[in-house]
Write a protein that holds these residues in place. Sequence first.
Motif, short mmCIF file in Angstrom:
data_model
loop_
_atom_site.label_atom_id
_atom_site.label_comp_id
_atom_site.label_asym_id
_atom_site.label_seq_id
_atom_site.Cartn_x
_atom_site.Cartn_y
_atom_site.Cartn_z
N PHE A 180 2.91 0.13 -2.45
CA PHE A 180 3.29 0.79 -1.20
C PHE A 180 3.58 2.27 -1.42
N ARG B 24 6.77 4.43 -0.40
CA ARG B 24 7.42 3.60 0.63
C ARG B 24 7.93 4.44 1.79
N ARG B 25 7.29 5.57 2.05
CA ARG B 25 7.62 6.40 3.20
C ARG B 25 6.50 6.29 4.23
N LEU C 158 2.65 4.65 4.28
CA LEU C 158 2.91 3.51 5.15
C LEU C 158 2.55 3.80 6.60
N LEU D 147 8.17 -0.63 5.88
CA LEU D 147 7.74 -1.79 5.11
C LEU D 147 8.36 -3.09 5.62
N ARG E 16 9.26 -6.54 -4.16
CA ARG E 16 9.64 -5.91 -2.89
C ARG E 16 9.36 -6.80 -1.68
#
Length: 340
Positions: free
Chosen positions: A158, A161-162, A169, A173, A196
């Motif tokens: 990911f 993860r922003r 993303l 998430l 995750r």
Amino acid sequence: MRAPEFWRTQNGIVRLLEPAGLLYAAAGRLRRTRTTPHRAGIPVACVGNIVAGGAGKTPVCLSLADALSGAHFLTRGYGGSEVGPLAVDLDRHTPEDVGDEALLLADRAPTWVARRRPEGAAAAENAGARCLIMDDGHQNPTLAKDLSLVVVDGGYGFGNRRVLPAGPLREPLAEGLARADGVVLLGDDTARVARRLPPDLPVLRARLEPGRQALRLRGQLVVAFAGIGRPEKFFATLVALGARVVAAHPFADHFPYRHDDIQPILDEAFQLGAIPVTTAKDAVRLPPDQRQQVDVVPVTVRWEDPAALRALLAAKGLPVADGAFRPDPAALPGGQGTAP
């Protein structure tokens, strides 16, 4: 576009763009909460992802079509001009009309391009489809899904993860995973994706493996090019096959190849005594005369636990065919594969 390197980091650019990412996430959340999904008359399986770019959705869709009775594909037709609903005709339509993914799908099963997914679902149902496989659309709330699979590249995960544009993303998430019925984890989990994921979310592990015909490249000099989500993954696949990659040319995902883009690559291969090589997804975007001069390396999905996937499909009311997910004799065992 190609994923920027800062999508893997938490640097100053990410912090600067994070407010825009929060706005993007809020807009998507508002759309989903204000939209009432249309319920089709046939089961719908959505194969999507949470990150922007290629993760391997199309090969997973093709694998599902081999396992489901009477499946039709439904796609937005990214990169094409047609709005639809439209049945893809391989003899008539081009990537400029319907996008590259639609052409790959239509070579396997009836395929419908529709910007408005409910209209495409209705057209497919009227044409006799027993179920729909929707290529992409996890964030699209207009059509109800009976099964939602999120495809994740184990080598990329990911990112940082922003949410776009601060990271890769398409939505936060946790929100994207909450709507998923399972995660398809492709390749080795070097990005530590599994840790995750919610503990109760099924994880279906699989690999993308090149076909046996790719063995002809072993020991050969090749000039490779690819316009997919992660071109470097395709180049690594060729090396793993034993090909001698003397030049590699990455392009942006869905890059609209023109004659002048490809001819220098063909000339370079000729001068080096090498074979020009690309992916199946790239091949459909090549000018016809140049397509005949390029070797194509297709991939298939090999599931680690086919029975688990078969059980999940059946539990969601999808018409699983007899003998679904038997080993593919055309696949090359042990390959890493590439995500078209």
